[in-house]
Design a protein around this motif. Structure first.
Motif, PDB file in Angstrom:
ATOM      1  N   LEU A 159      -3.061  13.644   2.173  1.00 24.24           N
ATOM      2  CA  LEU A 159      -4.409  13.127   2.398  1.00 24.24           C
ATOM      3  C   LEU A 159      -5.416  14.269   2.478  1.00 24.24           C
ATOM      4  O   LEU A 159      -6.508  14.186   1.909  1.00 24.24           O
ATOM      5  N   LEU A 160      -5.044  15.352   3.164  1.00 22.48           N
ATOM      6  CA  LEU A 160      -5.947  16.499   3.264  1.00 22.48           C
ATOM      7  C   LEU A 160      -6.183  17.148   1.907  1.00 22.48           C
ATOM      8  O   LEU A 160      -7.260  17.666   1.649  1.00 22.48           O
ATOM      9  N   LEU A 161      -5.187  17.107   1.007  1.00 21.08           N
ATOM     10  CA  LEU A 161      -5.352  17.696  -0.320  1.00 21.08           C
ATOM     11  C   LEU A 161      -6.308  16.868  -1.177  1.00 21.08           C
ATOM     12  O   LEU A 161      -7.016  17.405  -2.018  1.00 21.08           O
ATOM     13  N   THR A 162      -6.340  15.554  -0.967  1.00 21.86           N
ATOM     14  CA  THR A 162      -7.194  14.700  -1.788  1.00 21.86           C
ATOM     15  C   THR A 162      -8.640  14.681  -1.289  1.00 21.86           C
ATOM     16  O   THR A 162      -9.556  14.443  -2.073  1.00 21.86           O
ATOM     17  N   VAL A 163      -8.845  14.915  -0.017  1.00 23.31           N
ATOM     18  CA  VAL A 163     -10.193  14.866   0.553  1.00 23.31           C
ATOM     19  C   VAL A 163     -10.895  16.192   0.263  1.00 23.31           C
ATOM     20  O   VAL A 163     -10.325  17.260   0.466  1.00 23.31           O
ATOM     21  N   GLU A 164     -12.125  16.092  -0.222  1.00 26.39           N
ATOM     22  CA  GLU A 164     -12.895  17.309  -0.474  1.00 26.39           C
ATOM     23  C   GLU A 164     -13.289  17.935   0.857  1.00 26.39           C
ATOM     24  O   GLU A 164     -13.604  17.243   1.809  1.00 26.39           O
ATOM     25  N   GLU A 165     -13.296  19.240   0.869  1.00 32.68           N
ATOM     26  CA  GLU A 165     -13.679  19.929   2.097  1.00 32.68           C
ATOM     27  C   GLU A 165     -15.197  19.855   2.250  1.00 32.68           C
ATOM     28  O   GLU A 165     -15.943  20.198   1.345  1.00 32.68           O
ATOM     29  N   LYS A 166     -15.619  19.413   3.383  1.00 27.23           N
ATOM     30  CA  LYS A 166     -17.044  19.325   3.694  1.00 27.23           C
ATOM     31  C   LYS A 166     -17.305  20.199   4.907  1.00 27.23           C
ATOM     32  O   LYS A 166     -16.450  20.346   5.778  1.00 27.23           O
ATOM     33  N   LYS A 167     -18.483  20.751   4.901  1.00 26.68           N
ATOM     34  CA  LYS A 167     -18.851  21.522   6.075  1.00 26.68           C
ATOM     35  C   LYS A 167     -19.225  20.544   7.180  1.00 26.68           C
ATOM     36  O   LYS A 167     -20.164  19.767   7.052  1.00 26.68           O
ATOM     37  N   VAL A 168     -18.480  20.603   8.242  1.00 23.15           N
ATOM     38  CA  VAL A 168     -18.710  19.706   9.360  1.00 23.15           C
ATOM     39  C   VAL A 168     -19.506  20.470  10.406  1.00 23.15           C
ATOM     40  O   VAL A 168     -19.086  21.520  10.871  1.00 23.15           O
ATOM     41  N   ASN A 197       0.839  -1.194   0.000  1.00 25.45           N
ATOM     42  CA  ASN A 197       0.000   0.000   0.000  1.00 25.45           C
ATOM     43  C   ASN A 197       0.876   1.247   0.000  1.00 25.45           C
ATOM     44  O   ASN A 197       1.938   1.269   0.608  1.00 25.45           O
ATOM     45  N   ARG A 198       0.395   2.245  -0.693  1.00 24.90           N
ATOM     46  CA  ARG A 198       1.140   3.486  -0.784  1.00 24.90           C
ATOM     47  C   ARG A 198       0.933   4.281   0.495  1.00 24.90           C
ATOM     48  O   ARG A 198      -0.195   4.428   0.965  1.00 24.90           O
ATOM     49  N   ILE A 199       1.978   4.769   1.090  1.00 25.25           N
ATOM     50  CA  ILE A 199       1.882   5.554   2.312  1.00 25.25           C
ATOM     51  C   ILE A 199       1.711   7.007   1.921  1.00 25.25           C
ATOM     52  O   ILE A 199       2.503   7.564   1.162  1.00 25.25           O
ATOM     53  N   ILE A 200       0.640   7.602   2.444  1.00 23.22           N
ATOM     54  CA  ILE A 200       0.333   9.000   2.119  1.00 23.22           C
ATOM     55  C   ILE A 200       0.513   9.815   3.386  1.00 23.22           C
ATOM     56  O   ILE A 200       0.032   9.434   4.459  1.00 23.22           O
ATOM     57  N   SER A 201       1.187  10.930   3.249  1.00 26.67           N
ATOM     58  CA  SER A 201       1.368  11.797   4.414  1.00 26.67           C
ATOM     59  C   SER A 201       0.029  12.480   4.726  1.00 26.67           C
ATOM     60  O   SER A 201      -0.836  12.604   3.858  1.00 26.67           O
ATOM     61  N   PRO A 202      -0.141  12.924   5.947  1.00 28.74           N
ATOM     62  CA  PRO A 202      -1.403  13.594   6.305  1.00 28.74           C
ATOM     63  C   PRO A 202      -1.681  14.826   5.449  1.00 28.74           C
ATOM     64  O   PRO A 202      -2.838  15.101   5.135  1.00 28.74           O
ATOM     65  N   GLU A 203      -0.638  15.541   5.051  1.00 25.39           N
ATOM     66  CA  GLU A 203      -0.842  16.721   4.209  1.00 25.39           C
ATOM     67  C   GLU A 203      -1.404  16.337   2.845  1.00 25.39           C
ATOM     68  O   GLU A 203      -2.314  16.970   2.319  1.00 25.39           O
TER      69      GLU A 203
END
Length: 87
Positions: A14-23, A6-12
């Motif tokens: 990961l945050l770029l790939t995740v769409e921003e949702k209003k929480v 599995n490819r290891i993704i840094s937290p930064e």
């Protein structure tokens, strides 16, 4: 990559790939006093009181109607005491 391939993704990244949702933040907990003073609780309490009063009234009216149709007559009391024992 890790040992499973599995490819290891840094937290930064990961945050770029995740769409921003209003929480939505978690709702604030209210105290018992605030809950009892709330309009929703007061409305439910008023409706429950009215329903209880209405049911008691209907029960009383139904009993009176049944009483008119078939009145309950009392049985004569059995005579007890010192004077009636010897007879």
């Amino acid at each position: 990559m890790d040992k499973h391939g599995n490819r290891i993704i840094s937290p930064e990244e990961l945050l770029l790939t995740v769409e921003e949702k209003k929480v939505d933040p978690a709702p604030r907990k209210i105290t018992q006093e605030e809950y009892y003073a709330s309009p929703q609780f007061q409305r439910r309490r008023k409706l429950a009181r009215e329903r209880r009063d209405r049911e008691a009234f209907e029960k009383k009216v139904a009993f009176r109607a049944a009483q008119e149709q078939n009145p309950i007559t009392a049985k004569p009391r059995r005579k007890r005491g010192r004077k009636f024992r010897s007879r």
